[in-house]
Design a protein around this motif. Structure first.
Motif, PDB file in Angstrom:
ATOM      1  N   PRO A   1       0.839  -1.209   0.000  1.00 40.81           N
ATOM      2  CA  PRO A   1       0.000   0.000   0.000  1.00 40.81           C
ATOM      3  C   PRO A   1       0.878   1.265   0.000  1.00 40.81           C
ATOM      4  O   PRO A   1       1.962   1.283   0.592  1.00 40.81           O
ATOM      5  N   ALA A   2       0.373   2.309  -0.661  1.00 41.76           N
ATOM      6  CA  ALA A   2       1.165   3.529  -0.859  1.00 41.76           C
ATOM      7  C   ALA A   2       1.620   4.148   0.466  1.00 41.76           C
ATOM      8  O   ALA A   2       2.745   4.623   0.576  1.00 41.76           O
ATOM      9  N   GLU A   3       0.768   4.110   1.484  1.00 46.32           N
ATOM     10  CA  GLU A   3       1.109   4.793   2.738  1.00 46.32           C
ATOM     11  C   GLU A   3       2.382   4.213   3.362  1.00 46.32           C
ATOM     12  O   GLU A   3       3.267   4.952   3.803  1.00 46.32           O
ATOM     13  N   ILE A   4       2.492   2.892   3.359  1.00 48.17           N
ATOM     14  CA  ILE A   4       3.657   2.285   4.003  1.00 48.17           C
ATOM     15  C   ILE A   4       4.892   2.374   3.094  1.00 48.17           C
ATOM     16  O   ILE A   4       6.019   2.525   3.562  1.00 48.17           O
ATOM     17  N   GLU A   5       4.647   2.330   1.805  1.00 49.13           N
ATOM     18  CA  GLU A   5       5.744   2.494   0.835  1.00 49.13           C
ATOM     19  C   GLU A   5       6.384   3.884   1.012  1.00 49.13           C
ATOM     20  O   GLU A   5       7.604   4.034   1.062  1.00 49.13           O
ATOM     21  N   THR A   6       5.540   4.901   1.148  1.00 54.07           N
ATOM     22  CA  THR A   6       6.022   6.279   1.335  1.00 54.07           C
ATOM     23  C   THR A   6       6.783   6.426   2.643  1.00 54.07           C
ATOM     24  O   THR A   6       7.850   7.036   2.691  1.00 54.07           O
TER      25      THR A   6
ATOM     26  N   GLU B   1       4.901   5.342  14.282  1.00 56.07           N
ATOM     27  CA  GLU B   1       5.652   4.202  13.756  1.00 56.07           C
ATOM     28  C   GLU B   1       5.035   2.881  14.235  1.00 56.07           C
ATOM     29  O   GLU B   1       4.881   1.938  13.453  1.00 56.07           O
ATOM     30  N   ALA B   2       4.656   2.833  15.509  1.00 57.88           N
ATOM     31  CA  ALA B   2       4.048   1.619  16.063  1.00 57.88           C
ATOM     32  C   ALA B   2       2.695   1.347  15.401  1.00 57.88           C
ATOM     33  O   ALA B   2       2.391   0.206  15.024  1.00 57.88           O
ATOM     34  N   GLU B   3       1.895   2.387  15.226  1.00 59.31           N
ATOM     35  CA  GLU B   3       0.585   2.216  14.585  1.00 59.31           C
ATOM     36  C   GLU B   3       0.725   1.692  13.162  1.00 59.31           C
ATOM     37  O   GLU B   3      -0.047   0.843  12.719  1.00 59.31           O
ATOM     38  N   LEU B   4       1.723   2.227  12.453  1.00 60.20           N
ATOM     39  CA  LEU B   4       1.954   1.759  11.081  1.00 60.20           C
ATOM     40  C   LEU B   4       2.313   0.282  11.085  1.00 60.20           C
ATOM     41  O   LEU B   4       1.886  -0.481  10.218  1.00 60.20           O
ATOM     42  N   TYR B   5       3.100  -0.120  12.078  1.00 59.04           N
ATOM     43  CA  TYR B   5       3.472  -1.532  12.147  1.00 59.04           C
ATOM     44  C   TYR B   5       2.222  -2.407  12.311  1.00 59.04           C
ATOM     45  O   TYR B   5       2.035  -3.374  11.589  1.00 59.04           O
ATOM     46  N   TYR B   6       1.361  -2.049  13.272  1.00 58.09           N
ATOM     47  CA  TYR B   6       0.155  -2.856  13.501  1.00 58.09           C
ATOM     48  C   TYR B   6      -0.714  -2.924  12.239  1.00 58.09           C
ATOM     49  O   TYR B   6      -1.301  -3.948  11.933  1.00 58.09           O
ATOM     50  N   LYS B   7      -0.742  -1.811  11.512  1.00 58.78           N
ATOM     51  CA  LYS B   7      -1.597  -1.737  10.328  1.00 58.78           C
ATOM     52  C   LYS B   7      -1.012  -2.515   9.132  1.00 58.78           C
ATOM     53  O   LYS B   7      -1.748  -3.130   8.376  1.00 58.78           O
ATOM     54  N   TYR B   8       0.307  -2.497   9.001  1.00 53.28           N
ATOM     55  CA  TYR B   8       0.913  -3.013   7.756  1.00 53.28           C
ATOM     56  C   TYR B   8       1.890  -4.170   7.967  1.00 53.28           C
ATOM     57  O   TYR B   8       2.715  -4.447   7.106  1.00 53.28           O
ATOM     58  N   LYS B   9       1.787  -4.849   9.111  1.00 47.62           N
ATOM     59  CA  LYS B   9       2.801  -5.868   9.416  1.00 47.62           C
ATOM     60  C   LYS B   9       2.798  -7.078   8.465  1.00 47.62           C
ATOM     61  O   LYS B   9       3.740  -7.859   8.480  1.00 47.62           O
ATOM     62  N   ASP B  10       1.769  -7.203   7.644  1.00 47.57           N
ATOM     63  CA  ASP B  10       1.794  -8.282   6.639  1.00 47.57           C
ATOM     64  C   ASP B  10       2.721  -7.946   5.478  1.00 47.57           C
ATOM     65  O   ASP B  10       3.069  -8.826   4.683  1.00 47.57           O
ATOM     66  N   PHE B  11       3.118  -6.691   5.377  1.00 49.82           N
ATOM     67  CA  PHE B  11       3.885  -6.249   4.214  1.00 49.82           C
ATOM     68  C   PHE B  11       5.375  -6.061   4.480  1.00 49.82           C
ATOM     69  O   PHE B  11       6.169  -6.033   3.555  1.00 49.82           O
TER      70      PHE B  11
END
Ligand code: SAH
Length: 258
Positions: A160-165, A237-247
């Protein structure tokens, strides 16, 4: 050129960041189980072995290593506050004859060529970049010596673009595991193993301890904009991890110098 004023602000930032991370056992994702697992792929160690733990922080993983492997370990970190805590930990565990910390930078290591049996680095090689690190550090290893590093890695070809950015800004060298392995091969190592760190390395061992540390820190530095902004960034940073940890996550890469 940096003005004196900017310099002192910058130093104040670093002091705060060091203080924050000094209060938790680890400064990056990892666990005792993962350190032991990575070590299980390394079969050249004896009482005479020389090991370097680069970007060792306060030594959470170093002390685990010392309990699972023979040899002498030198921990190297840029920050004196971490090295002081590292050496206090080593003493507390009565490991001071085998484990000592020194202040130094990973881009200016002072080992002799072919002096080391093992180079270790958990959650730290990104400071000079994975590819540069494995290439530059190789000469310090004996032929047949091992390198073991953990490194941010993509798990999927599309993200997803958000985590890529976020990662393109934080550490653009994050890449797919096979690409990292190919860089290792090109740098002159036989890839021995690669494995993904389980989620508990991030959740239980890294982000959960920070929740309490953040409360203490914000109380102590109430009204301090730099401290508040720093904690906010850690939370994002922690929230992003919980949201995108499959990637994405961390993978351990273990190679043997050819
Ligand atoms: N290995 C530890 C710490 C990881 S955090 C753990 O897994 O818990 C990254 C560490 O790299 C920090 O301790 C930081 O101080 C250190 N570091 C950053 N830049 C460095 C450099 N140029 N040379 C050596 N250490 C560095």
């Amino acid at each position: 050129m940096m003005s004196d004023e900017n310099k002192s602000i910058h130093e104040f930032d670093l002091k705060l960041i060091c203080e924050y991370f000094s209060t938790i056992e680890r400064q990056g994702p990892g666990s005792p189980e993962v350190t032991a697992k990575a070590l299980s792929f390394i079969d050249n160690l004896t009482d005479k072995s020389k090991i370097a733990d680069i970007g060792c922080g306060t030594g959470g993983q170093t002390m685990v290593m010392a309990n699972h492997a023979p040899g002498h370990i030198t921990g190297i970190d840029l920050f004196p506050i971490f090295i002081d805590l590292f050496n206090a930990n080593s003493q507390k565990l009565k490991l001071q004859d085998r484990v000592n910390g020194v202040v130094g930078s990973m881009d200016q290591l002072s080992f002799q060529d072919e002096a080391l049996d093992l180079i270790w680095s958990e959650g730290a090689i990104y400071n000079i970049g994975f590819e540069r690190g494995i290439n530059e550090w190789r000469r310090f290893l004996k032929p047949g010596g091992f390198i073991a590093v953990s490194e941010a890695s993509w798990f999927t070809q599309e993200r997803p673009a958000e985590i890529e950015t976020f990662w393109n800004d934080a550490y653009p060298e994050i890449d797919l595991i096979p690409r990292k392995l190919m860089q290792m091969q090109k740098a002159g190592y036989m890839p021995v193993a690669a494995f993904v760190l389980p989620e508990n390395c991030w959740i239980e061992h890294f982000y959960a301890p920070q929740v309490f540390a953040q409360e203490v820190f914000l109380k102590k530095y109430a009204g301090n904009k730099i401290a508040e902004e720093f904690v906010e960034n850690q939370r994002i940073e922690a929230e992003l991890y919980y949201k995108y940890k499959d990637f994405y996550g961390y993978a351990f890469y273990i190679g043997k110098k050819i």
